[in-house]
Design a protein around this motif. Structure first.
Motif, short mmCIF file in Angstrom:
data_model
loop_
_atom_site.label_atom_id
_atom_site.label_comp_id
_atom_site.label_asym_id
_atom_site.label_seq_id
_atom_site.Cartn_x
_atom_site.Cartn_y
_atom_site.Cartn_z
N GLY B 41 66.24 71.62 55.10
CA GLY B 41 66.83 72.09 53.86
C GLY B 41 66.21 73.36 53.32
O GLY B 41 66.49 73.78 52.20
N ALA B 42 65.37 74.03 54.12
CA ALA B 42 64.70 75.24 53.66
C ALA B 42 65.68 76.42 53.57
O ALA B 42 65.42 77.38 52.87
CB ALA B 42 63.56 75.60 54.59
N GLY B 43 66.79 76.32 54.30
CA GLY B 43 67.76 77.43 54.29
C GLY B 43 67.79 78.22 55.58
O GLY B 43 68.34 79.32 55.62
N LYS B 44 67.23 77.65 56.63
CA LYS B 44 67.17 78.38 57.91
C LYS B 44 68.56 78.59 58.50
O LYS B 44 68.93 79.71 58.90
CB LYS B 44 66.29 77.60 58.91
CG LYS B 44 64.90 77.28 58.38
CD LYS B 44 64.05 76.53 59.37
CE LYS B 44 64.57 75.17 59.76
NZ LYS B 44 64.55 74.17 58.68
N THR B 45 69.35 77.50 58.56
CA THR B 45 70.70 77.61 59.10
C THR B 45 71.55 78.53 58.23
O THR B 45 72.34 79.34 58.74
CB THR B 45 71.33 76.21 59.18
OG1 THR B 45 70.53 75.40 60.05
CG2 THR B 45 72.74 76.27 59.72
N GLN B 197 62.26 73.46 64.07
CA GLN B 197 61.49 72.44 63.38
C GLN B 197 60.19 72.23 64.14
O GLN B 197 59.15 71.91 63.57
CB GLN B 197 62.24 71.09 63.42
CG GLN B 197 63.46 71.03 62.56
CD GLN B 197 63.11 70.72 61.13
OE1 GLN B 197 62.06 70.14 60.86
NE2 GLN B 197 63.97 71.13 60.24
N1 LIG Z 1 78.18 73.87 52.96
C1 LIG Z 1 77.22 73.66 52.04
N2 LIG Z 1 77.54 73.45 50.75
C2 LIG Z 1 76.59 73.26 49.81
N3 LIG Z 1 75.28 73.27 50.07
C3 LIG Z 1 74.90 73.48 51.34
C4 LIG Z 1 75.84 73.68 52.39
N4 LIG Z 1 75.18 73.86 53.55
C5 LIG Z 1 73.88 73.75 53.24
N5 LIG Z 1 73.69 73.52 51.92
C6 LIG Z 1 72.41 73.38 51.22
O1 LIG Z 1 71.65 74.56 51.41
C7 LIG Z 1 70.28 74.24 51.63
C8 LIG Z 1 69.81 74.86 52.94
O2 LIG Z 1 70.47 74.23 54.03
P1 LIG Z 1 70.26 74.68 55.52
O3 LIG Z 1 71.23 73.95 56.36
O4 LIG Z 1 70.27 76.14 55.60
O5 LIG Z 1 68.78 74.14 55.80
P2 LIG Z 1 67.96 74.18 57.15
O6 LIG Z 1 66.70 74.90 56.84
O7 LIG Z 1 68.75 74.68 58.26
O8 LIG Z 1 67.62 72.64 57.33
P3 LIG Z 1 67.51 71.78 58.70
O9 LIG Z 1 66.16 72.05 59.25
O10 LIG Z 1 67.60 70.37 58.21
O11 LIG Z 1 68.61 72.17 59.58
C9 LIG Z 1 70.18 72.73 51.62
O12 LIG Z 1 69.71 72.35 50.35
C10 LIG Z 1 71.58 72.26 51.83
O13 LIG Z 1 71.83 71.05 51.16
#
Ligand SMILES: Nc1ncnc2c1ncn2[C@@H]1O[C@H](COP(=O)(O)OP(=O)(O)OP(=O)(O)O)[C@@H](O)[C@H]1O
Ligand SMILES: [Mg+2]
Lengths: 345, 243
Positions: B41-45, B197
């Motif tokens: 949930g850090a925002g990487k994706t 991760q």
């Molecule tokens: N389509 C969406 N609508 C609303 N919020 C979103 C959406 N996609 C992601 N988020 C939120 O944005 C934040 C970042 O999500 P993201 O998927 O970028 O995390 P991540 O770092 O890739 O996590 P992970 O390691 O679990 O894949 C999270 O709080 C998530 O809940």
């Protein structure tokens, strides 16, 4: 009811069924790639017949006017978009594609028609002109809302259907048209008379279906359309733009419907508003495949054709009722057998 | 250093009213592996989605020295910016061979011969895909799926390959294989932006690293230094601070 009558009805049913099958495949294709339920497919069919009938009389002003009008609208939209996005340098190429090409086709039809070219050339001209309407329609009506929900796309499709019926009346007039049969030959097969016309219609449909199967399985562009249907995000990440896929899909869909119009011309009289009822039968066929599987859609359409033909013999007043009632058990069966899988994410 | 391949400056990305990435700046240099690590949930994706053009964003993204604003996803792919997404997004009902062929769609103007060469190269790198070229992508195992996703991306001849958690859900043996492939790609001239991760493996193979937490960059630097940082070691490498 004796054998010759059964054979005759079956023949009629299969001939119509082959046309419905083409329509059903067009509907499945357009839905799979763009998620649009292509309500106006029937108008493309009607335009196909009416254009060919017009060419028979040496006239092509209707279709030429329609093409030119849509080309101008599409051109204006391209100009608006290019300037809005600060991509003015791409405008000439886009205008050449969206306005220049359709205008050239319209002009060619307008000037060739009075020369009364041979029947075969007339068919090619009619197919080209109606096919060119497909991408234009996508560009004007569907591309701007391509990311919208299926319901919004359906509403747009219904609106487009009514608009195209109105345009059909304006450009082609209210009279119905029939085109001459491709052949008047017929032959005996085991004591049953088979008309050459029926054989030709069925053979053309089958050939077209095979050509499409080859396109989708063997060519890069065909695979790209399938990929878009399977996974839109994946397709974009592979560099396949949804706009490109939609344009190509509507081109193919329009071609298939125009083909249906040419094939159905000698069988029924087609009016500017006849398309809808015919396309509904293709739609019933497509429902057999749940709007996604091609062979089931084609088989369903054949069944629709045969059922229609026999019910017009037994209970002609109810033939449409019988055909459309067929959809209920099919939907029931579909809802019982398919697990509702979540949208693949 | 010359101008980096990718330069992201104060990038912010929002989902509706909620901002998920806040003013992040990163650089990915030519011929390097750059990793971004951080908790769920850090925002990487989200960050990768914005760089790819899948999500709208504020801030500037420069690629090959030019701003990317206004370029569609497909145009970015055509310029060699290719993403292997977290969800892989394979064409499940199509064969492995078809999936790979479509990876070269953006390169179709280079001609059949070029596609053939890329395909041979991918099959050389992933012999397991070659054995399964006629199998449907949806029936592959998790590891094979990840190889196919990588292979499809490579068919686009990327200059900068962005990988979103390539080790996700894979057994240690396959993870090692995937990471050795990533290192091999760098040797072949592909620059890589790696999201992971698995911080230990990511910092081991990468040249530079960034740590992203709740949408903000908290640390950055050469990967070796990051791995030695006591805070990183404690949080991401599972070592107590005193060790
Ligand atoms: N389509 C969406 N609508 C609303 N919020 C979103 C959406 N996609 C992601 N988020 C939120 O944005 C934040 C970042 O999500 P993201 O998927 O970028 O995390 P991540 O770092 O890739 O996590 P992970 O390691 O679990 O894949 C999270 O709080 C998530 O809940
Ligand atoms: Mg993620």
């Amino acid at each position: 009811m004796d054998l010759p009558i059964v054979a005759l009805l079956a023949q009629d049913g299969i001939t119509n069924g082959a046309i419905y099958a083409l329509l059903a495949l067009a509907l499945v294709l357009v839905f799979a790639v763009t998620r649009v339920i292509w309500v106006p497919s029937g108008e493309f069919l009607a335009y196909g017949t009416l254009t060919l009938a017009g060419l028979q009389l040496g006239k092509a002003s209707g279709i030429a006017g329609l093409l030119a009008g849509m080309a101008v609208v599409a051109g204006a939209m391209e100009a608006w978009r290019s300037i809005g996005d600060g991509e003015a340098r791409r405008l000439p190429a886009r205008l050449a594609l969206w306005t220049g090409l359709p205008l050239a086709i319209a002009a060619a039809l307008y000037f060739i028609a009075p020369l009364q070219p041979p029947f075969f050339v007339q068919i090619l001209l009619a197919l080209t002109a109606v096919t060119a309407l497909g991408p234009l329609l996508y560009r004007i009506a569907f591309q701007p809302v391509a990311e919208a929900s299926v319901l919004v796309l359906l509403i747009v499709a219904v609106a487009v259907h009514f608009a195209l019926v109105g345009l059909g009346l304006w450009f082609f007039g209210a009279e119905g048209s029939r085109t001459p049969p491709f052949t008047s030959a017929s032959f005996e097969l085991g004591g049953v008379t088979v008309s050459g016309q029926s054989v030709l219609v069925v053979a053309t449909s089958i050939a077209l279906i095979f050509a499409l199967a080859l396109f989708f399985n063997r060519t890069l562009y065909g695979r790209a359309l399938r990929a878009t249907a399977v996974n839109r995000v994946g397709a974009r990440l592979a560099g396949i733009s949804p706009g490109f896929a939609g344009t190509l899909t509507f081109t193919l869909g329009a071609l298939m419907c125009a083909f249906c119009g040419v094939l159905i011309g000698p069988i029924t009289t087609v009016y500017y508003d006849s398309g809808f009822l015919i396309s509904l039968k293709g739609f019933v066929g497509a429902i057999f495949g749940g709007l996604v599987t091609y062979p089931a859609a084609a088989a369903g359409s054949l069944l629709v054709g045969v059922l229609e033909s026999f019910s017009s013999f037994w209970a002609s007043a109810f033939k449409e009722v019988i055909v459309f009632t067929l959809i209920i058990p099919v939907l029931l069966w579909l809802s019982l057998t398919t697990q509702h899988h979540e949208e693949d994410e | 250093m010359t101008t980096p391949l990718l330069e992201v400056e104060s990038l912010s990305v929002s989902y509706g009213k909620v901002e998920a990435v806040h003013g992040v700046s990163i650089r990915a240099g030519e011929g390097r592996i750059v990793s971004v690590i951080g908790p769920n949930g850090a925002g990487k994706t989200t960050l990768l989605g914005a760089i790819m053009g899948l999500l709208p964003s504020r801030g500037t993204i420069r690629y090959l020295g030019e701003p990317l604003a206004g370029a569609s996803v497909e145009e970015r792919v055509g310029r060699g910016l290719v993403l292997v997404p977290e969800k892989r997004e394979l064409f499940a009902s199509m064969t492995v061979g078809d999936n790979l062929a479509l990876g070269a769609f953006a390169r179709r103007r280079d001609g059949e011969a070029a596609t053939r060469r890329s395909l041979d190269e991918v099959y050389g790198r992933f012999p397991r895909l070659a054995e399964r070229r006629d199998q449907l992508a949806g029936t592959l195992s998790g590891g094979e799926r990840q190889m196919l996703a990588l292979g499809r991306a490579l068919m686009g001849r990327p200059k900068l390959l962005m990988l979103d958690e390539p080790s996700l859900g894979l057994a240690p043996l396959i993870v090692r294989e995937i990471f050795s492939i990533i290192v091999g790609l760098r040797a072949a001239g592909v620059s890589i932006l790696l999201i992971e991760q698995n911080a230990r493996a990511a910092l081991q193979v990468s040249d530079d690293g960034y740590v992203l937490e709740t949408g903000e960059l908290v640390l950055s630097g050469p990967s070796a230094e990051l791995a030695a940082d006591p805070k990183v070691a404690a949080t991401y490498l599972g070592q107590g601070a005193g060790h």
